[in-house]
Design an enzyme around this catalytic site. Structure first.
Site, short mmCIF file in Angstrom:
data_model
loop_
_atom_site.label_atom_id
_atom_site.label_comp_id
_atom_site.label_asym_id
_atom_site.label_seq_id
_atom_site.Cartn_x
_atom_site.Cartn_y
_atom_site.Cartn_z
N ALA A 114 -5.05 -3.72 3.10
CA ALA A 114 -4.90 -4.16 1.73
C ALA A 114 -6.15 -3.41 1.11
O ALA A 114 -7.22 -3.09 1.95
CB ALA A 114 -5.02 -5.49 1.55
N GLY B 7 -3.79 -5.64 6.67
CA GLY B 7 -2.24 -5.31 6.21
C GLY B 7 -1.64 -4.20 6.77
O GLY B 7 -0.34 -4.34 6.89
N GLU C 260 0.01 -5.90 10.00
CA GLU C 260 0.97 -6.94 9.45
C GLU C 260 2.46 -6.18 8.91
O GLU C 260 3.34 -6.60 9.36
CB GLU C 260 0.45 -7.72 8.34
CG GLU C 260 -0.82 -8.46 8.73
CD GLU C 260 -1.58 -9.30 7.73
OE1 GLU C 260 -1.78 -10.42 7.79
OE2 GLU C 260 -1.92 -8.86 6.59
N GLU D 182 -9.65 -8.60 9.08
CA GLU D 182 -10.32 -9.30 8.02
C GLU D 182 -11.40 -10.11 8.09
O GLU D 182 -11.95 -10.25 7.00
CB GLU D 182 -8.88 -9.99 7.51
CG GLU D 182 -7.76 -9.22 6.89
CD GLU D 182 -6.83 -8.92 7.96
OE1 GLU D 182 -7.19 -8.82 9.32
OE2 GLU D 182 -5.56 -8.30 7.72
N1 3HC Z 1 -9.43 -0.59 1.20
C1 3HC Z 1 -9.77 0.31 0.44
N2 3HC Z 1 -10.60 1.47 0.76
C2 3HC Z 1 -10.53 1.58 2.07
C3 3HC Z 1 -9.97 0.78 2.99
C4 3HC Z 1 -9.49 -0.42 2.60
N3 3HC Z 1 -8.52 -1.33 3.28
N4 3HC Z 1 -10.46 1.14 4.34
C5 3HC Z 1 -10.92 2.21 4.11
N5 3HC Z 1 -11.17 2.65 2.83
C6 3HC Z 1 -12.03 3.70 2.31
C7 3HC Z 1 -13.44 3.53 2.64
O1 3HC Z 1 -14.28 2.93 2.04
C8 3HC Z 1 -13.70 5.06 2.67
O2 3HC Z 1 -14.33 5.28 1.39
P1 3HC Z 1 -15.37 6.37 1.04
O3 3HC Z 1 -14.72 7.78 1.61
O4 3HC Z 1 -15.28 6.40 -0.76
O5 3HC Z 1 -16.60 6.14 1.53
C9 3HC Z 1 -12.63 5.77 2.88
O6 3HC Z 1 -11.49 4.95 2.81
C10 3HC Z 1 -12.50 6.26 4.53
O7 3HC Z 1 -12.82 5.09 5.23
P2 3HC Z 1 -13.50 5.49 6.65
O8 3HC Z 1 -14.61 6.40 6.53
O9 3HC Z 1 -13.86 3.94 7.18
O10 3HC Z 1 -12.44 6.18 7.45
P3 3HC Z 1 -12.36 6.15 8.97
O11 3HC Z 1 -10.98 7.03 9.10
O12 3HC Z 1 -13.45 6.46 9.77
O13 3HC Z 1 -11.80 4.53 9.45
C11 3HC Z 1 -10.39 2.87 9.22
C12 3HC Z 1 -10.39 4.32 9.10
C13 3HC Z 1 -10.60 2.26 10.85
C14 3HC Z 1 -9.12 2.23 8.59
C15 3HC Z 1 -11.41 2.18 8.44
O14 3HC Z 1 -11.52 2.71 7.20
C16 3HC Z 1 -11.38 0.60 8.37
O15 3HC Z 1 -11.70 -0.13 9.36
N6 3HC Z 1 -11.10 0.05 6.97
C17 3HC Z 1 -10.95 -1.25 6.90
C18 3HC Z 1 -9.79 -1.88 7.36
C19 3HC Z 1 -9.60 -3.30 7.12
O16 3HC Z 1 -10.84 -4.09 6.74
N7 3HC Z 1 -8.68 -3.60 6.74
C20 3HC Z 1 -8.15 -4.98 6.10
C21 3HC Z 1 -8.36 -5.10 4.67
S1 3HC Z 1 -7.82 -6.72 4.14
C22 3HC Z 1 -6.30 -7.09 4.30
O17 3HC Z 1 -5.42 -6.14 4.87
C23 3HC Z 1 -5.69 -8.30 4.03
C24 3HC Z 1 -4.57 -8.60 4.43
O18 3HC Z 1 -4.31 -9.39 5.71
C25 3HC Z 1 -3.76 -9.45 3.35
#
Ligand code: 3HC
Ligand code: NAI
Length: 702
Positions: free
Chosen positions: A65, A106, A109, A129
């Site tokens: 998400a 997500g 998911e 998450e």
């Molecule tokens: N939402 C918004 N922005 C995100 C994001 C997300 N889920 N994931 C990454 N970004 C952004 C980062 O902030 C970064 O922005 P910036 O360049 O402005 O700093 C950019 O995308 C690139 O991210 P990374 O440098 O981390 O990229 P990598 O390629 O190194 O890593 C990744 C990729 C493994 C997907 C890593 O970005 C990551 O772990 N992201 C977060 C994943 C996460 O926590 N997902 C769960 C979200 S909550 C959810 O899904 C709820 C659901 O269950 C309902």
């Protein structure tokens, strides 16, 4: 109109490929959800389409998400993520996820909503998450146990770790692993039937209902304070007592409850800070870092050895210089023993250990260091010795090499002045044990070039650290703030508290240990000697000073190393035992200072210790020693075990409200410590304007 983030293309074999194109990492925005639902429904209704593949453009499948949209209301009519996932699952044509890259939260998911999954071997897959202080909120807790066994599902959801495609394949989370995911997914889509995971309870029957309590017990110590991880177990446990529909409703409720907690806000702040920290305002955008392919370290003691290990762990060869052969053999021997220990615990293969040791070379000769891209000095903490070492390095190091010092207290500019290239000199302050601790406090000197700053930031990432760039001042950021916190902790003892009381309050707040257990670990002799150095440098102070550590030192109470310090330690144990003899020493000090001992409340202990950090942090920001509050927050989380779920001291203060923090500091200043506790001017200004540190920082950056 919103951007197009979902694209479709039809293959000659009748497979429709739906590609998510929402750079940089295909996060799920409102537009994404709407367009994806429309796309799968259209594919389902189109007779020309035989099957469907969903994949991601660029490096990620779906990063989850969109965290930036948390708390925002989506446009009317936007489907929820769960509705989108159910639309995929209800597609009458077989849908296969081609997981080309990261499938997080997500993202996984969504993949689990597809009927089958193919992943690239290195695609990182998981439900992180909890690292954002929440739990999977779109069916993840109910779906993962339907494909993986319950231990794997719990481990992944509770740790938040992402696993590579190969491991996800072995765990049954994906059905095949292939380099060309779209090709393999298309073949699978044409061959396999529709399969709805939400209707498949076959894996749930074998789950032992007692497993969850045992799991909670097992995680209690490691995840103390991380409430979301415990709530995630509650959500997963519902798979044994509820049907799918009730399970996802309960999951959604917990997700919603978590979203607006203090810890979820803190963890989101840390998530973005972890990335923002690398974009330091004093490093112009586009500055090229010098590639590090070879490193050198001077001094193979406690720190030098650990620093060298970081490089070889990352596959970078290192040459270590020592003064004598004896010191060299001893230092290299300790490194070898460290690795052998890890091998004996089964955490490293003998083969890898040998490969790492092969990257290490010892020398006594400066000429052998010349072609390293960076040299890090970790010799005794004496200015004369450091200047002599840097003078020699200036003679032998190639042009363009970075000359770094691991000093924890000395002036970087004075060290730089021993060379003819101060622009190449910088502080790289590692924390002990240097091969374990994540923080790397990089200290820029007055003349350090942007390339050199960019290089040590990049190097930090390369060797698995969290690099934070700060300015040059006494104690830099971390230890300068710590000094104020420790001082308050000692004053509290003199006023009536005990070491065990103070330590318990700090531990319960979420630190790994309190100030006195920490002092016993680091050595009270070290604190004493540092205080004597300060006395020599600055002369005696007219302000209130605690001498408790002097009394401990006089009695040989150096801490764990002498089995007694602020506490007693039994042979072979690190468990602190309160000691009446220490209470007597402290009471003696109260008497000597004419302080009447009183009951000190836990609240006062917490506030005086933590607000001391915040107040000094505010001064550090005002002076520009730290560029942003987030730099301070990360220093405290990664270097001093400040609880991550509180977001670091500056974020935590913002959460409490700076007006409240100011009022408390003001009252402690007047009533308890007129010498040291005067509110920082920046704190006064921001509290007066009703602003937070973050707002102040954002306004300056704009
Ligand atoms: N939402 C918004 N922005 C995100 C994001 C997300 N889920 N994931 C990454 N970004 C952004 C980062 O902030 C970064 O922005 P910036 O360049 O402005 O700093 C950019 O995308 C690139 O991210 P990374 O440098 O981390 O990229 P990598 O390629 O190194 O890593 C990744 C990729 C493994 C997907 C890593 O970005 C990551 O772990 N992201 C977060 C994943 C996460 O926590 N997902 C769960 C979200 S909550 C959810 O899904 C709820 C659901 O269950 C309902
Ligand atoms: P240490 O005493 O364990 O190691 C220093 C090593 O440097 C010794 O092996 C010594 O033989 C060698 N050495 C001394 N002079 C030398 C010279 N002229 N040329 C080559 N080698 C020389 O000390 P430690 O703890 O490793 O500290 C090193 C540096 O790291 C100091 O600047 C210290 O302030 C800093 N530091 C220490 C931390 C700690 O927790 N120990 C934490 C962060 C920084």
């Amino acid at each position: 109109m919103s951007d197009i983030v979902i694209e479709t293309a039809d293959r000659p074999d009748g497979v429709r490929v739906i590609t998510i194109n929402n750079a940089p990492v295909n996060a799920i925005s409102a537009a994404f959800r709407t367009q994806m639902k429309t796309a799968v429904e259209a594919a389902g209704a189109d007779d020309a389409v035989k099957a469907v593949v969903i994949t991601g453009a660029g490096r990620a499948f779906i990063a989850g998400a969109d965290i930036r949209e948390f708390g925002k209301t989506p446009p009317a009519g936007t489907p929820t993520l769960t509705e989108m996932i159910h639309a995929i699952e209800d597609c009458p044509k077989t849908v296969v996820a081609a997981v080309n890259g990261a499938a997080a939260g997500g993202g996984l998911e969504t993949a689990l909503g597809c009927h089958w999954r193919v992943a690239a071997p290195r695609a990182m897959i998981g439900l992180p998450e909890v690292n954002l202080g929440t739990i999977p909120g779109a069916t993840g807790t109910q779906r993962l146990p339907r494909v993986a066994d319950i231990e794997t599902a719990l481990d992944m959801i509770v740790s938040g770790d992402l696993v590579p495609g190969t491991k996800a394949g072995a765990a049954g989370i994906v059905d095949a692993v292939a380099d060309d995911t779209v090709e393999a997914a298309a073949a699978m889509a044409l061959e396999k039937p529709v399969r709805k995971l939400r209707e498949d309870d076959s894996k749930l029957k074998d789950i032992d209902a007692g497993a969850f309590d045992a799991y909670r017990k097992g995680m209690a110590r490691r995840w103390r304070g991380f409430d979301a991880r415990f709530r995630a177990v509650d959500a997963v446990e519902n798979v044994v007592s509820m049907d799918y529909a009730a399970g996802i409703r309960a999951e959604r409720d917990i997700f919603a409850e978590r979203q607006e907690t203090e810890s979820a806000r803190a963890m989101r702040h840390v998530f973005f800070s972890d990335r923002e920290v690398l974009r330091h305002p004093s490093i112009p955008k586009g500055t090229e870092a010098i590639p590090i392919t070879k490193a050198a370290v001077i001094g193979c003691g406690t720190m030098g050895g650990g620093i060298a290990m970081n490089f070889v762990n990352a596959g970078i060869p290192v040459t270590i210089l020592e003064m004598t052969e004896e010191a060299l053999i001893r230092g290299l021997g300790i490194i070898e023993k460290n690795y052998a220990n890890t091998v004996s615990k089964g955490r490293l293969s003998q083969e890898k250990m040998d490969a790492r040791l092969a990257l290490l070379t010892g020398t006594q000769n400066y000429e052998d260091l010349g072609d390293a891209d960076i040299v890090i000095e970790a010799v005794f903490e004496t200015m004369d010795i450091k200047r002599e070492v840097f003078g020699k390095l200036d003679e032998v190091m190639k042009d363009g090499a970075v000359l770094a010092s691991n000093t924890s207290t000395l002036d970087i500019d004075e060290i730089a002045a021993a060379t003819k290239r101060p622009e190449a000199v910088i502080g790289t302050h590692f924390f002990s044990p240097a091969n374990v601790m994540r923080l790397l406090e990089n200290v820029e000197g007055e003349k350090t070039s942007p390339e050199v700053k960019a290089t040590v930031m990049k190097m930090g990432q390369q060797i698995g650290k969290v690099p934070v760039l700060v300015g040059n001042c006494d104690g830099f950021v971390g230890n300068r703030m710590l000094h104020h916190y420790i001082r308050q902790a000692k004053f509290l003892l003199e006023e009536g508290a005990t070491p065990a009381q103070v330590d318990k309050v700090v531990f319960d707040f979420g630190f790994a240990m309190g100030p006195f257990a920490m002092s016993d670990l680091a050595g009270n002799d070290v604190s004493y000697l540092v205080s004597q150095e300060a006395l020599k440098k600055y002369g005696p102070s007219n302000l209130r000073t605690s001498e408790i550590v002097n009394r401990l030192y006089e009695e040989g109470r150096y801490g764990q190393k002498t089995s007694k310090g602020y506490y007693l330690y039994e042979e072979g144990s690190r468990a602190p035992i309160p000691d009446p003899a220490v209470d007597a020493i402290i009471a003696g000090e109260s008497k000597r200072l004419g302080i009447e001992r009183r009951e000190v409340s836990d609240e006062e202990i917490l506030e005086r210790c933590m607000f001391a950090l915040v107040n000094e942090g505010a001064k550090i920001l005002d002076e520009g020693i730290a560029a942003r509050p987030l730099d301070i927050d990360l220093i405290y989380i990664y270097g001093y075990s400040f609880p991550r779920y509180r977001g670091g001291p500056m974020h935590w203060a913002d959460e409490i409200g700076l007006d409240h923090v100011l009022a408390r500091i003001e009252s402690y200043w007047k009533e308890r410590d007129p010498d040291h506790y005067e509110p920082a001017p920046l704190l006064r200004r921001l509290a007066g304007e009703g602003k937070t540190f973050k707002q102040w920082s954002d306004e300056r950056a704009a």
